[in-house]
Design a protein around this motif. Structure first.
Motif, PDB file in Angstrom:
ATOM      1  N   ILE A  38       0.447  -0.989   0.462  1.00 53.05           N
ATOM      2  CA  ILE A  38      -0.237   0.065   0.183  1.00 53.05           C
ATOM      3  C   ILE A  38       0.675   1.414  -0.083  1.00 53.05           C
ATOM      4  N   ILE A  39       1.990   0.895   0.480  1.00 56.41           N
ATOM      5  CA  ILE A  39       2.853   2.347   0.697  1.00 56.41           C
ATOM      6  C   ILE A  39       3.248   2.219  -1.113  1.00 56.41           C
ATOM      7  N   LEU A  40       3.756   1.799  -1.604  1.00 54.41           N
ATOM      8  CA  LEU A  40       3.819   2.093  -2.766  1.00 54.41           C
ATOM      9  C   LEU A  40       2.263   2.181  -3.453  1.00 54.41           C
ATOM     10  N   ILE A  41       2.181   1.530  -3.471  1.00 50.57           N
ATOM     11  CA  ILE A  41       0.160   2.924  -3.940  1.00 50.57           C
ATOM     12  C   ILE A  41       0.177   3.985  -4.133  1.00 50.57           C
ATOM     13  N   LEU A  62       3.303   2.567  -8.789  1.00 50.61           N
ATOM     14  CA  LEU A  62       1.581   2.169  -8.747  1.00 50.61           C
ATOM     15  C   LEU A  62       1.420   0.870  -9.324  1.00 50.61           C
ATOM     16  N   ILE A  63       1.748   0.270  -9.712  1.00 52.44           N
ATOM     17  CA  ILE A  63       1.404  -1.509 -11.364  1.00 52.44           C
ATOM     18  C   ILE A  63       1.729  -2.152 -10.285  1.00 52.44           C
ATOM     19  N   LEU A  64       3.355  -1.568  -9.637  1.00 52.86           N
ATOM     20  CA  LEU A  64       4.183  -3.222  -9.138  1.00 52.86           C
ATOM     21  C   LEU A  64       3.272  -2.788  -7.377  1.00 52.86           C
ATOM     22  N   GLY A  65       3.441  -2.256  -6.790  1.00 52.90           N
ATOM     23  CA  GLY A  65       2.331  -1.954  -5.484  1.00 52.90           C
ATOM     24  C   GLY A  65       0.974  -2.668  -5.717  1.00 52.90           C
ATOM     25  N   ILE A  66       0.306  -2.089  -6.835  1.00 55.71           N
ATOM     26  CA  ILE A  66      -0.834  -3.926  -6.662  1.00 55.71           C
ATOM     27  C   ILE A  66      -0.741  -4.463  -7.257  1.00 55.71           C
ATOM     28  N   LEU A  67       0.109  -5.210  -7.388  1.00 54.83           N
ATOM     29  CA  LEU A  67       0.331  -6.432  -8.353  1.00 54.83           C
ATOM     30  C   LEU A  67       1.256  -7.409  -7.271  1.00 54.83           C
ATOM     31  N   PHE A  68       2.145  -6.534  -5.837  1.00 61.55           N
ATOM     32  CA  PHE A  68       2.175  -7.154  -4.623  1.00 61.55           C
ATOM     33  C   PHE A  68       1.242  -7.354  -3.169  1.00 61.55           C
ATOM     34  N   GLN A  69       0.098  -6.359  -3.480  1.00 63.40           N
ATOM     35  CA  GLN A  69      -0.392  -6.339  -2.176  1.00 63.40           C
ATOM     36  C   GLN A  69      -1.510  -7.485  -3.159  1.00 63.40           C
ATOM     37  N   VAL A  70      -2.087  -8.036  -4.538  1.00 57.52           N
ATOM     38  CA  VAL A  70      -2.989  -8.702  -4.569  1.00 57.52           C
ATOM     39  C   VAL A  70      -2.046 -10.144  -4.573  1.00 57.52           C
ATOM     40  N   ARG A  71      -1.105 -10.229  -4.741  1.00 56.70           N
ATOM     41  CA  ARG A  71      -0.543 -11.730  -4.046  1.00 56.70           C
ATOM     42  C   ARG A  71      -0.642 -11.649  -2.723  1.00 56.70           C
ATOM     43  N   ASN A  72       0.034 -10.443  -2.117  1.00 54.09           N
ATOM     44  CA  ASN A  72       0.056 -10.921  -0.468  1.00 54.09           C
ATOM     45  C   ASN A  72      -1.636 -11.278   0.056  1.00 54.09           C
ATOM     46  N   LEU A  73      -2.431 -10.533  -0.857  1.00 53.36           N
ATOM     47  CA  LEU A  73      -4.017 -11.340  -0.684  1.00 53.36           C
ATOM     48  C   LEU A  73      -4.045 -12.767  -1.003  1.00 53.36           C
TER      49      LEU A  73
END
Length: 231
Positions: A38-41, A62-73
């Protein structure tokens, strides 16, 4: 909101979270391990909304933050590091496609002493792209307004010592991937810079003589295994 304010807020929130964990109020380590993207986002979104910021760098964040977040979820199960370079190449490619690039009657080409392609320009704006090569640009405009430089496995040397800034200010957006930029400025100019270095860095070795009325050159950058040096 200024970049330093955003960074400060993030640090305060992190400090509060770790402090609450010390009192066993929350399990902040678990929260961080799941939601750190979320910090990256946030940084990416704020950067995209900020006038004059580097859109490429903030879009990557933004894109990397979103991809990492959906992976973590647990919404996707892929190796994101395999997607890193394709995503970067796509973003840079789109940026190149929609960049305006033209040759003007106010420009002249010559060979520099180090073998690089050199151009003398009186244009008020620049929009340069180099890949696997180098370019030297000498700007003579007396109303220079800034522009954009993209360097992929190449370098750009920008000489602004004969130029003057429009209304005493200009902004240059620089994006590099395994490349770099070297900028020469008059000693009376002030340089302001902000950006996203990823295995890269920004340095200024210029000894300037400035005052409150000095012209201001602002440099926004995204550096991926590259660098910018102001001289």
């Amino acid at each position: 909101m200024k970049d330093r304010s955003i960074f400060g807020i993030i640090l305060v929130l992190l400090g509060i979270g770790f402090l609450l964990e010390q009192f066993d109020i929350i399990s902040f380590n678990n929260i961080i391990s799941s939601y750190w993207p979320i910090i990256l986002i946030v940084i990416g979104v704020v950067g995209l909304l900020k006038k004059g910021s580097s859109k490429i760098g903030n879009a990557i964040l933004l894109i990397l933050g979103i991809l990492f977040q959906v992976r973590n979820l647990g919404l996707i199960d892929i190796n994101l590091f395999k997607l890193f370079w394709p995503i970067i190449l796509i973003i840079i490619g789109v940026n190149i496609i929609f960049s305006k690039n033209k040759v003007s009657n106010n420009e002249d080409f010559r060979d520099s002493s180090d073998g690089m392609s050199a151009r003398v320009s009186l244009e008020d704006r620049i929009d340069e792209f180099v890949i696997l090569s180098g370019m030297e640009i000498n700007i003579g405009s007396q109303e220079f307004k800034g522009g954009k430089i993209t360097a992929i496995m190449g370098g750009v040397e920008l000489d602004l010592r004969d130029a003057k800034l429009h209304n005493n200010k200009a902004t240059i957006n620089i994006n590099t991937v395994m490349g770099g930029a070297e900028i020469h400025i008059p000693e009376t100019w002030k340089v302001e810079h902000s950006g996203t270095p990823i295995l890269g860095g920004f340095s200024s070795k210029k000894r300037v003589k400035i005052d409150s009325n000095s012209p201001v050159l602002k440099i926004n950058y995204t550096l991926i295994m590259g660098g910018i040096e102001v001289k």
